[in-house]
Enzyme design. Structure first.
Site, PDB file in Angstrom:
ATOM      1  N   ARG A   1       0.863  -1.178   0.000  1.00  0.00           N
ATOM      2  CA  ARG A   1       0.000   0.000   0.000  1.00  0.00           C
ATOM      3  C   ARG A   1       0.901   1.230   0.000  1.00  0.00           C
ATOM      4  O   ARG A   1       1.962   1.239   0.647  1.00  0.00           O
ATOM      5  CB  ARG A   1      -0.901   0.033   1.238  1.00  0.00           C
ATOM      6  CG  ARG A   1      -2.080  -0.931   1.181  1.00  0.00           C
ATOM      7  CD  ARG A   1      -3.130  -0.469   0.156  1.00  0.00           C
ATOM      8  NE  ARG A   1      -4.323  -1.287   0.144  1.00  0.00           N
ATOM      9  CZ  ARG A   1      -4.554  -2.308  -0.691  1.00  0.00           C
ATOM     10  NH1 ARG A   1      -3.640  -2.653  -1.587  1.00  0.00           N
ATOM     11  NH2 ARG A   1      -5.697  -2.964  -0.644  1.00  0.00           N
ATOM     12  N   HIS A  60      -1.211   0.762  -9.680  1.00  0.00           N
ATOM     13  CA  HIS A  60      -1.831  -0.239  -8.790  1.00  0.00           C
ATOM     14  C   HIS A  60      -2.454  -1.376  -9.630  1.00  0.00           C
ATOM     15  O   HIS A  60      -3.670  -1.565  -9.640  1.00  0.00           O
ATOM     16  CB  HIS A  60      -2.882   0.421  -7.893  1.00  0.00           C
ATOM     17  CG  HIS A  60      -3.197  -0.390  -6.677  1.00  0.00           C
ATOM     18  ND1 HIS A  60      -3.623   0.168  -5.491  1.00  0.00           N
ATOM     19  CD2 HIS A  60      -3.148  -1.729  -6.439  1.00  0.00           C
ATOM     20  CE1 HIS A  60      -3.820  -0.780  -4.585  1.00  0.00           C
ATOM     21  NE2 HIS A  60      -3.546  -1.953  -5.147  1.00  0.00           N
ATOM     22  N   GLU A 117      -3.432   7.833  -4.335  1.00  0.00           N
ATOM     23  CA  GLU A 117      -3.640   7.224  -5.643  1.00  0.00           C
ATOM     24  C   GLU A 117      -4.821   7.919  -6.299  1.00  0.00           C
ATOM     25  O   GLU A 117      -5.861   8.048  -5.662  1.00  0.00           O
ATOM     26  CB  GLU A 117      -3.925   5.722  -5.489  1.00  0.00           C
ATOM     27  CG  GLU A 117      -2.699   4.973  -5.052  1.00  0.00           C
ATOM     28  CD  GLU A 117      -2.879   3.467  -5.017  1.00  0.00           C
ATOM     29  OE1 GLU A 117      -3.936   2.972  -5.462  1.00  0.00           O
ATOM     30  OE2 GLU A 117      -1.956   2.790  -4.548  1.00  0.00           O
TER      31      GLU A 117
HETATM   32  C1  DGY Z   1      -5.973  -5.725  -3.061  1.00  0.00           C
HETATM   33  O1  DGY Z   1      -6.833  -6.541  -3.405  1.00  0.00           O
HETATM   34  O2  DGY Z   1      -5.881  -5.301  -1.912  1.00  0.00           O
HETATM   35  C2  DGY Z   1      -5.023  -5.287  -4.106  1.00  0.00           C
HETATM   36  O3  DGY Z   1      -4.271  -4.202  -3.702  1.00  0.00           O
HETATM   37  C3  DGY Z   1      -5.729  -5.002  -5.407  1.00  0.00           C
HETATM   38  O4  DGY Z   1      -4.739  -5.069  -6.372  1.00  0.00           O
END
Ligand code: DGY
Length: 323
Positions: free
Chosen positions: A235, A283, A264
Site C-alpha cells: 500500500r 496499482h 492514488e
Molecule cells: C488488493 O486486493 O488489496 C489489491 O491491492 C488489489 O490489487
C-alpha cells in the site's frame, strides 16, 4: 434486497449478484463521490465496494439496513472494520486468489527495475539507439542477489518461491517467525535493520496499519545499500514518499518500483515522477483477467452470504454476526 456496487466489476460477479437481488451499479470510470455514496446508502442491504471507496462510520450510520460490505480486494484499509463490527455489519474480502498474480508482478517489477527494461524501451523509442554499447544501460544481476521480504504472508511467501528459482538469497522480517517456510524455502529470518542493511532488493508485503504507516522512511533508507532497489506492491502509505524521493535523488538508494502510491493516483506534480530511477505503475499487480474475474465472483459470494445472514466464505470480522 437492494445492493449498491460502486464500480463496474467483471460480469461474472455482477451476474451472480443480479440473480439474487436488486442491484444498482456506479458505471463511472472514476470512483463515485463520497456524498453520492452517502445518498445511495440510505436504503441498501448490501454494498460491494472497491479499495478506492472510503467506508467509514458516518456512511454506515447513513445506511440503517446495511448488513454486509463486500470489498473487491484483499486489503480492507479503506473500511472502518471496527465501526462495522460495532454495528453488526459483516465485511468480506478476496484473499488468496490474487496471491500468485501479485507475486508474478512483484518479480516483473524487480526484474524490470534491476535490468532497466523501461528505460531501455524509452531509449529505443526516443531514437537514441545508435549501436550496441559495452556500457549501455547496465543494470544489476538478480540471480545470486539478496532479497529482503518485509512481511511473509501469502504474497511474501509466493515471492520467495519465485526468488528461489532465481537463486536469490532470501531474508525476511515479520512480526512472527515462519520456521516451516524457513525450512521449505531456505529463508533466513532477520531483524528489520539487518534486512535493510543486507538486501539488494527490499520488497514490501505488509498490510497498511497504524504500525506500518511510513514503515519505510528516512532512517530506513539510511540503512539500505546505495545499490539497493525498493519494490512496493503493498500500500502506498507504507512508504514515506518525500523520504523516498530524497533517497532516490541523492543516490542513497539506487532505484524503486512502486505499484502503489500515496495518494492514488499520484499527483501529476509529484517529484517522484521526474526521476528516471523510479518506476511507477497504476496499482495493477493483481490485474490479470483470471484474477480480477475470480475476485468478482468471490466478492459476489461474500455479498450474497452476508445478505442471507450467513458468515461469508471470506470474512474479515465474523464476530459482527454475533452482535
Ligand atoms: C488488493 O486486493 O488489496 C489489491 O491491492 C488489489 O490489487
Amino acid at each position: 434486497m437492494k445492493v449498491y456496487v460502486t464500480r463496474l466489476i467483471p460480469e461474472e460477479g455482477l451476474d451472480m449478484v443480479r440473480r439474487y437481488c436488486d442491484v444498482e451499479v456506479w458505471e463511472g470510470e472514476l470512483p463515485l463521490p463520497y456524498e453520492v455514496l452517502l445518498e445511495k446508502a440510505r436504503d441498501i442491504d448490501g454494498l460491494l465496494s472497491l479499495l478506492t471507496d472510503r467506508i467509514d462510520a458516518p456512511l454506515m450510520d447513513a445506511a440503517p439496513k446495511l448488513r454486509v460490505i463486500s470489498n473487491y480486494a484483499v486489503g480492507y484499509d479503506n473500511i472502518d472494520v471496527t465501526a462495522a463490527t460495532q454495528r453488526g455489519i459483516i465485511v468480506g474480502h478476496t484473499p488468496g486468489v490474487l496471491t500468485e498474480t501479485v507475486a508474478d508482478f512483484t518479480m516483473a517489477l524487480l526484474l524490470a527495475t534491476a535490468r532497466r527494461v523501461v528505460e531501455g524501451e524509452r531509449f529505443v523509442k526516443a531514437g537514441k539507439w545508435k549501436t550496441w554499447g559495452p556500457t549501455l544501460l547496465l543494470g544489476r544481476d538478480v540471480h545470486g542477489a539478496t532479497l529482503g521480504l518485509v512481511g511473509l504472508g501469502r504474497i511474501g511467501a509466493s515471492v520467495a518461491r519465485r526468488a528461489r528459482g532465481f537463486a536469490m538469497r532470501i531474508l525476511y522480517h515479520d512480526i512472527a517467525r515462519r520456521e516451516d517456510l524457513e525450512r521449505e524455502l531456505g529463508l533466513i529470518y532477520t531483524d528489520f535493520e539487518t534486512l535493510l542493511g543486507e538486501s539488494d532488493f527490499v520488497s514490501l508485503h505488509v498490510p497498511l496499519t497504524e504500525d506500518t504507516h511510513h514503515l519505510m522512511s528516512k532512517d530506513q533508507f539510511g540503512l539500505m545499500k546505495p545499490t539497493a532497489i525498493l519494490i512496493n506492491t503493498s500500500r502506498g502509505p507504507v512508504v514515506d514518499q518525500q523520504a523516498l524521493y530524497e533517497a532516490l535523488k541523492s543516490g542513497r538508494i539506487a532505484s524503486a518500483a512502486m505499484d502503489v502510491t500515496d495518494p492514488e493516483p499520484i499527483a501529476p506534480d509529484d517529484p517522484l515522477l521526474s526521476l528516471d530511477n523510479c518506476l511507477i505503475v497504476p496499482h495493477m499487480a493483481s490485474a490479470s483477467i483470471a484474477t480480477r474475474t475470480k475476485m468478482a465472483t468471490m466478492a459476489a459470494e461474500n455479498l450474497i452470504a452476508g445478505l442471507r445472514g450467513e458468515i461469508p466464505p471470506h470474512p474479515v470480522n465474523p464476530e459482527a454476526l454475533r452482535r
